[in-house]
Write a protein that holds these residues in place. Structure first.
Motif, PDB file in Angstrom:
ATOM      1  N   ILE A   1      14.725   3.274   3.703  1.00 56.65           N
ATOM      2  CA  ILE A   1      15.139   1.882   3.514  1.00 56.65           C
ATOM      3  C   ILE A   1      16.661   1.849   3.409  1.00 56.65           C
ATOM      4  O   ILE A   1      17.237   2.511   2.540  1.00 56.65           O
ATOM      5  N   ASN A   2      17.283   1.086   4.305  1.00 59.28           N
ATOM      6  CA  ASN A   2      18.746   0.915   4.287  1.00 59.28           C
ATOM      7  C   ASN A   2      19.491   2.239   4.222  1.00 59.28           C
ATOM      8  O   ASN A   2      20.434   2.398   3.450  1.00 59.28           O
ATOM      9  N   GLY A   3      19.041   3.206   5.000  1.00 60.02           N
ATOM     10  CA  GLY A   3      19.731   4.494   5.066  1.00 60.02           C
ATOM     11  C   GLY A   3      19.420   5.438   3.921  1.00 60.02           C
ATOM     12  O   GLY A   3      19.984   6.525   3.851  1.00 60.02           O
ATOM     13  N   LYS A   4      18.550   5.041   3.019  1.00 66.69           N
ATOM     14  CA  LYS A   4      18.166   5.897   1.898  1.00 66.69           C
ATOM     15  C   LYS A   4      16.685   6.225   2.015  1.00 66.69           C
ATOM     16  O   LYS A   4      15.899   5.422   2.521  1.00 66.69           O
ATOM     17  N   THR A   5      16.306   7.374   1.512  1.00 63.66           N
ATOM     18  CA  THR A   5      14.905   7.768   1.529  1.00 63.66           C
ATOM     19  C   THR A   5      14.331   7.669   0.130  1.00 63.66           C
ATOM     20  O   THR A   5      14.881   8.239  -0.810  1.00 63.66           O
ATOM     21  N   LEU A   6      13.242   6.927   0.018  1.00 65.89           N
ATOM     22  CA  LEU A   6      12.485   6.865  -1.224  1.00 65.89           C
ATOM     23  C   LEU A   6      11.190   7.628  -1.016  1.00 65.89           C
ATOM     24  O   LEU A   6      10.740   7.810   0.115  1.00 65.89           O
ATOM     25  N   HIS A   7      10.599   8.079  -2.103  1.00 70.08           N
ATOM     26  CA  HIS A   7       9.371   8.862  -2.038  1.00 70.08           C
ATOM     27  C   HIS A   7       8.280   8.090  -2.777  1.00 70.08           C
ATOM     28  O   HIS A   7       8.325   7.958  -4.000  1.00 70.08           O
ATOM     29  N   ARG A   8       7.333   7.564  -1.996  1.00 68.80           N
ATOM     30  CA  ARG A   8       6.256   6.753  -2.563  1.00 68.80           C
ATOM     31  C   ARG A   8       5.194   7.658  -3.182  1.00 68.80           C
ATOM     32  O   ARG A   8       4.683   8.555  -2.520  1.00 68.80           O
ATOM     33  N   LEU A   9       4.882   7.404  -4.437  1.00 69.38           N
ATOM     34  CA  LEU A   9       3.803   8.121  -5.111  1.00 69.38           C
ATOM     35  C   LEU A   9       2.564   7.250  -5.047  1.00 69.38           C
ATOM     36  O   LEU A   9       2.564   6.110  -5.527  1.00 69.38           O
ATOM     37  N   GLN A  10       1.520   7.805  -4.440  1.00 68.82           N
ATOM     38  CA  GLN A  10       0.252   7.092  -4.323  1.00 68.82           C
ATOM     39  C   GLN A  10      -0.875   7.973  -4.825  1.00 68.82           C
ATOM     40  O   GLN A  10      -0.799   9.197  -4.759  1.00 68.82           O
ATOM     41  N   GLY A  11      -1.903   7.343  -5.336  1.00 69.60           N
ATOM     42  CA  GLY A  11      -3.101   8.045  -5.795  1.00 69.60           C
ATOM     43  C   GLY A  11      -4.333   7.418  -5.173  1.00 69.60           C
ATOM     44  O   GLY A  11      -4.402   6.218  -4.961  1.00 69.60           O
ATOM     45  N   GLY A  12      -5.290   8.243  -4.849  1.00 66.77           N
ATOM     46  CA  GLY A  12      -6.515   7.728  -4.226  1.00 66.77           C
ATOM     47  C   GLY A  12      -7.377   8.882  -3.765  1.00 66.77           C
ATOM     48  O   GLY A  12      -7.289   9.974  -4.312  1.00 66.77           O
ATOM     49  N   ALA A  13      -8.100   8.705  -2.774  1.00 62.64           N
ATOM     50  CA  ALA A  13      -8.258   7.465  -2.010  1.00 62.64           C
ATOM     51  C   ALA A  13      -9.564   6.785  -2.410  1.00 62.64           C
ATOM     52  O   ALA A  13     -10.469   7.420  -2.944  1.00 62.64           O
TER      53      ALA A  13
END
Length: 93
Positions: A53-65
């Motif tokens: 996003i906008n030249g930056k990397t974020l790391h999405r934490l998800q749990g599941g499934a």
């Protein structure tokens, strides 16, 4: 993946707990969730996926499934009742 994160799984619904600045922070958050809410996380696995996003990397934490949206919503409601914010994410997102 080279960073040691599990590869994202496209099937099922996931709960997103945050989008963090680095993988280590995402792993720490998952550990806090599993330590603090073992009854809600016991049948879940985590995944961490990058999002630029906008030249930056974020790391999405998800749990599941979860097999369907209703099951994911129900668990998210349980997390929210315990003071944990989450979002239901559709397969592939």
């Amino acid at each position: 993946p080279a960073d040691g994160c599990p590869a994202p799984v496209a099937t099922g619904y996931w709960l997103q707990f945050g989008a963090l600045s680095d993988v280590a922070a995402a792993r720490r958050l998952w550990q806090q969730l599993t330590d603090g809410h073992p009854d809600l996380t016991r049948d879940m696995e985590s995944r961490i996926s990058p999002l630029a996003i906008n030249g930056k990397t974020l790391h999405r934490l998800q749990g599941g499934a979860f097999v369907d949206r209703d099951a994911a919503r129900q668990r998210c409601t349980q997390f929210e009742s315990a003071g944990v914010t989450c979002l239901v994410k559709s397969p592939g997102s």
